[in-house]
Design an enzyme around this catalytic site. Sequence first.
Site, short mmCIF file in Angstrom:
data_model
loop_
_atom_site.label_atom_id
_atom_site.label_comp_id
_atom_site.label_asym_id
_atom_site.label_seq_id
_atom_site.Cartn_x
_atom_site.Cartn_y
_atom_site.Cartn_z
N GLY A 9 -2.01 11.55 -5.30
CA GLY A 9 -0.98 10.65 -4.78
C GLY A 9 -0.51 9.65 -5.83
O GLY A 9 -1.05 9.55 -6.93
N ASN A 95 -5.05 4.25 3.34
CA ASN A 95 -4.34 3.44 4.33
C ASN A 95 -4.96 3.67 5.70
O ASN A 95 -5.28 4.80 6.07
CB ASN A 95 -2.87 3.86 4.41
CG ASN A 95 -2.03 3.18 3.33
OD1 ASN A 95 -2.46 2.22 2.70
ND2 ASN A 95 -0.82 3.70 3.12
N LYS A 173 -4.43 -5.42 5.59
CA LYS A 173 -3.67 -4.31 4.99
C LYS A 173 -3.24 -3.33 6.09
O LYS A 173 -2.12 -2.82 6.08
CB LYS A 173 -4.54 -3.61 3.93
CG LYS A 173 -3.90 -2.37 3.30
CD LYS A 173 -2.77 -2.73 2.36
CE LYS A 173 -1.89 -1.61 1.87
NZ LYS A 173 -2.37 -0.31 1.63
N ASN A 177 0.61 -2.28 6.82
CA ASN A 177 1.09 -0.89 6.90
C ASN A 177 1.65 -0.55 8.29
O ASN A 177 2.64 0.19 8.40
CB ASN A 177 -0.03 0.10 6.54
CG ASN A 177 -0.33 0.11 5.05
OD1 ASN A 177 -1.45 -0.07 4.64
ND2 ASN A 177 0.69 0.30 4.22
#
Length: 286
Positions: A9, A95, A173, A177
């Site tokens: 990624g 994530n 976080k 997101n």
Amino acid sequence: MNWVIVGQGALGSLLAVKLQQQQQTVAVLTRANAPAEPRWLDQQCYQFSAITPAELLCSQQPSTVVAAVKAYQLDALLKQLAELPTQHQLLLSYNGMLDNEAQRLPPNCLHWVTTHGAYRDAQQLVHAGAGESWLGWQQPQLKPVPAELITTLSAALPPCHWQPEIQRQRWQKLAINCLINPFTVIHNCLNGELLGLGLEAEMLQLAGEISALAGRLDGIDLLPEQLVTAAMDVATRTAANRSSMLSDVRAGRRTEIDFLNGFVARQSAQLGLTASANQLLWQQLS
Ligand code: KPL
């Protein structure tokens, strides 16, 4: 230091390049006989050596293994690295959150939480938003601060802070997101374009649900208004970035919605909490 980067990624690739620019020894985990693909940043090509899982498991050379992967890839990866010898340090970055995480993650791993924005445009990597990062033990009772690791990560992709309460940072976080990524898909836009869309009320409802869940699951107090401010701040600093979820959708890949708003909706339902705003986004984007 020796580094092994797992994952193709944008963020893992960016870290690989930035570490190499700091004269660190960086290898990329690949399948047997597969070469490590070069990465391009600012029109420059960076080559890496390849290491297979079998080679890594028997390597005597202490390495920091950075798994910058999708949440849905973690179980398979952790199975593959279950026998990772103790001289290596595992650093996870993904994530969202997993159901029953404490049972699934190795206790002695570190979390690298980052708000840097990066995406891949064909072969080119684009570091489209300078963020910041935090490092902390999965089990906060593990006390030693890995000073060299922090210094090196800080030099490569600054700033990187030591965070003894990494779970708090992970909830923040997760909220960022949950508040940014789905809307970039719905409005098919860059992070910064969300700022003018009047999404504050919807974001506040999402943040309220996340804050209630963080309190119940982990005893962590997060103010919904502060979560919205943090998300807006990240959207501003990564204004030119294409979110990972929008990149996934455009590339026809599975998104992380199940581990973001989906996680919030599922866990809230189990605890009898209302999370209708997160539930709606989860349904809309599944
Ligand atoms: O983590 C991100 C993502 O796109 O997944 C942010 C910080 C929102 C940057 O785009």
